[in-house]
Structure formats: C-alpha cells, structure tokens
Enzyme design. Structure first.
Site: not given
Ligand code: ARG
Length: 459
Positions: A160, A281, A287, A294
């Site tokens: 979980h 970024s 970043k 992804e």
C-alpha cells in the site's frame, strides 16, 4: 492499352483508380519497411519454383539477381517508392519487371500478395522478437549485476506504499528480473507460433502448382508450414499474441518506471539517475527530471492501445483475407519500435543507477518495519500469533505517540507490553536481523538473494 494497365492488376479495369482512393488504399508509406523480408521471401519462392521446374535455372538466376539489385537500390536510398504501386510487394515486383523484363513477370507464379504479406510479417516479427529478447536479456543482466552489488543493502519494503517490512534492495531488483524472465519466456513461446510459413496458401485456397513448401520453409528458416490456406492468409493471431506479450513487457517497465520516478524524488531520495538520462526545466533551475522512466510509463498506453487495435481489427473478419488486415502493420510496428526503444533505454541506464544506501537504510528505520519480527519473536516465546499481534500493536501505538521506533525503546518499556520480552529482543528488532531471518527460497535475506542470482546466472 488502357489507363488502368499500369497497375499489376489492371487487366479487368476500365478506368484508372481515383487519385484519392489510390492514396487511401496504399500501404507503401508504412509497409516499405518490410522490403528485406519481402525480397528474402521472393528469392526463396523463385528458387523453389526453379527446383520444381516451374522456372528454368536461368530465369531463377535473373530474378534472384534482379531482387538483389533492388535490395541494394533500396538500401542506398536510390529506390523510388510509388503510391501508384500501392504496397511494398507491388513496388518491388514492378521494379523487378522494369529491371529484368519479361522474366520478372513469372515471379508471382503460384503466389498471392495474401500469402506473401503474411510471410513478410512473420519474418519481420520473428526478427523483432530476437532483437527485443536481446535487449530484454541485456536489461536482465544489468539487474543481476546491480542486485549482486546491492544484496546487503537494506530498504523499506512496501505494501500500500506504506512501510511494511525491511527488504534488501538486491531482492527488490530481482523481483524486476523475474517479471522480465517471464516476459522473455512469453516471447520465446510466441516465436514458435510466428515461425510458420504461409507461402503456398496463395490467395486463399492453395495453388495447383506443385510447390515445394517445405523447401521454402527451410530456405527462410521457418520451423514448419501452415496446415490450412484459409487460416494462413487471414489470421493475425501471431501478431496479436506478440503485441500482448509486448503490452505485458511495457506494463512491467511502467511499474518499474513508477518506482524510479518516486525514488528519484527529493522526498524518497533512494537513487539518483545519471544526468545524461535526465533533462531540466526551462523555468525551474533546480530541476532534474526523470524523463526516461516517465516516457516509458507514458508509452505503455500506446502499446496497450496497439493490442486492443489488433484485437478489434481481427474480431469481425470473415475468412479469408480482407483488406482490413492492411491495418495490422502500423500498430504492430509501433509496438516493436516502442519496445526496442524502452528496453534499450532501461538497459543502458541500469548499470548507472546511483544507490543512496544510507537514505534507504534510514527510511527503513522509520515506520516500524520490524513490528512483524517482534510479533514472530513473541510467538517463539509461546504467545499465539493473534495475541502477539495485539501486543505489538500497542507497542507501536506507544512508539507513534512518543516518536520512537521499537528498537529505540528500553527493555523496561518493551516488557511493559509483555513480560516474555527479554534482552535478546534487540537482535530481532534490527533491520539486519529481520532480513537475514527471511532466508527461505524466494525470501529477502542477502544469502538467499545471492543464491537466486547464482541460479539465474546459470540458467
Ligand atoms: N498491402 C496489403 C496488406 O497489407 C497486401 C495484401 C493485399 N492483398 C490483396 N488481396 N489486396 O495486407
């Protein structure tokens, strides 16, 4: 000669194809990538026709040499693909006739584009399976190497996404290895059904020429020949099966990606990806984004979609070949390209994961990861498991309120929850003790992880 006669099938037509319909029905834009397989299939067909006496040796030679010359033209970028010639098959055949003249018109004897295209796709998928398996195995190798390096590294194991029990990072990596092992086996199994020769089925009913199908199969490396011509020209279940195996591979890579993305976040900080696998970024200078995982996670959507596209394409087709099947190629090719790209990116990245062992270890120390170990300890001291569970639950509640882990409590404090607790309790409350105890087959103990790695390397 009428205007439709520039088509290889123009004989029965009274007017040329509508320009839009010509473009609409053409597949050459996307099926030209079958050219090598198409030429290999045609060469084998011609050689067989000579063997059974349908072509003379000289005719066969002319055709084979013509096809080789066309292959060279294509590979040197000198071949002009034409929409008027519809697909890869007729582009090559028409060019052959252009190059070698009348004898080129004999190549299509005893053959149809229906068994031709089915053969081409099978050759293509077979090759793709081999390439994909090579990348898959490279990734598996990378996982084994990393698992070996991290066999003793302790991290929190989750259910979980809440801290559950400590595990070793090597064990966690081997979980990914196992998934890929099954993926590889699925591809190997699928390959057996792909590797069947349709040629000889002709348009749908077989052919009256005395073709030697087994000889063609042998020339092209097929393990067998199809047993029913209607089935062989029409079903694409082999491609669907391949796409299903591909969807599972992507599903596994997507789950893997999800973890890499979580773990590289500042909040987890378990691992770092090398800069060259990340991007920045344009606005936020700090970043460093895990774009590769992804994208892999994102691309899973198209591969799953391709599977559904093929299933839907197939579902209502009456026997035998229908033009619907021309639509099989783009989803299939896209699945192959996507798998090759994603697996390559992962295999390249794997040896360069930077593991933050201390961060993992500290994370495992939070969240009462050894609570089950304490319950098991109490069972060994004579408590029933349910009672032990209750006792430890109360100790955890106390830990939550006082902001401490079980291992940080004094013996006195612990004995307050159950008098059977003795000084030896601290051995089981350590993370090392917890993982080392799980040494049965398939468990997380470093010794067990090393055994599994060794077994995997031998297999
Ligand atoms: N381009 C076609 C395909 O991809 C080749 C087979 C065409 N056969 C036919 N009878 N029109 O399926």
């Amino acid at each position: 000669m009428n205007a439709a006669h520039d088509k290889l099938w123009g004989g029965r037509f009274a007017e040329p194809t509508d320009a839009f319909v010509e473009a609409f029905t053409a597949s050459v834009a996307f099926d030209q990538r079958l050219y090598r397989h198409d030429i290999a299939g045609s060469k084998a067909h011609a050689q067989m026709l000579a063997k059974v006496g349908v072509l003379s040796e000289a005719e066969c030679q002319a055709i084979v040499q013509g096809l080789d010359a066309i292959l060279a033209e294509i590979e040197q970028g000198q071949f002009t693909w034409s929409i008027a010639r519809e697909d890869v098959h007729m582009n090559i055949e028409a060019r052959l006739i252009e190059r070698i003249g009348e004898v080129g018109k004999k190549l299509h004897t005893g053959r149809s584009r229906n068994d031709q295209v089915a053969t081409d796709i099978r050759l293509y998928v077979r090759e793709a399976i081999d390439l994909i398996r090579a990348q898959l195995q490279r990734l598996q190798q990378g996982l084994l190497d990393l698992a070996e390096r991290e066999a003793d590294t302790i991290m929190p194991g989750f259910t979980h996404l809440q801290t559950a029990q400590p595990v070793t990072f090597g064990h966690h990596l081997l979980a990914w290895f196992e998934m890929l092992k099954r993926d590889d086996a699925r591809l190997a199994d699928c390959r057996r059904r792909v590797n069947i020769l349709p040629l000889g089925s002709a348009a749908l009913a077989g052919t009256s020429y005395p073709l030697d199908r087994a000889y063609v199969a042998q020339l092209l490396g097929f393990e067998g020949i199809s047993d029913n011509s209607l089935d062989a020209v029409s079903d694409r279940d082999f491609a669907i099966e391949f796409c299903a195996a591909g969807a599972l591979i992507m599903t596994h890579l997507s789950r893997f990606s999800e973890e890499l993305i979580l773990w590289t976040s500042a909040q987890f900080g378990f691992i770092e990806l090398p800069d060259r696998f990340c991007t920045g970024s344009s606005i936020m200078p700090q970043k460093k984004n895990p774009d590769v995982p992804e994208l892999v996670r994102g691309k899973t959507g198209r591969v799953n979609g391709n599977l559904v596209a093929l299933l839907t394409l197939m579902k209502a087709q009456p026997l035998a070949y229908n033009k619907d099947n021309q639509e099989d190629k783009e989803p299939l090719f896209d699945t192959i390209d996507t798998l090759l790209g994603c697996l390559r990116a992962f295999a390249d990245m794997m040896p360069h994961l930077q593991v933050r062992r201390e961060v993992m270890y500290e994370a495992a120390r939070r969240g009462f990861a050894t609570a089950t170990d304490l319950a098991d300890y109490l069972v060994r001291k004579g408590l029933a498991f349910r009672d032990a569970h209750e006792v430890v639950g109360r100790a955890v509640q106390h830990g939550v309120h006082s902001g401490r882990d079980l291992a940080d409590m004094s013996l006195e404090e612990l004995r307050g929850f159950c008098e059977r607790i003795e000084a030896d309790v601290f051995e089981v409350l350590t993370l090392e003790g917890s993982v080392a105890a799980r040494k049965l087959h398939g468990g997380t103990a470093p010794a067990q992880v090393r055994q599994r790695i060794q077994a995997a390397r031998q297999a």
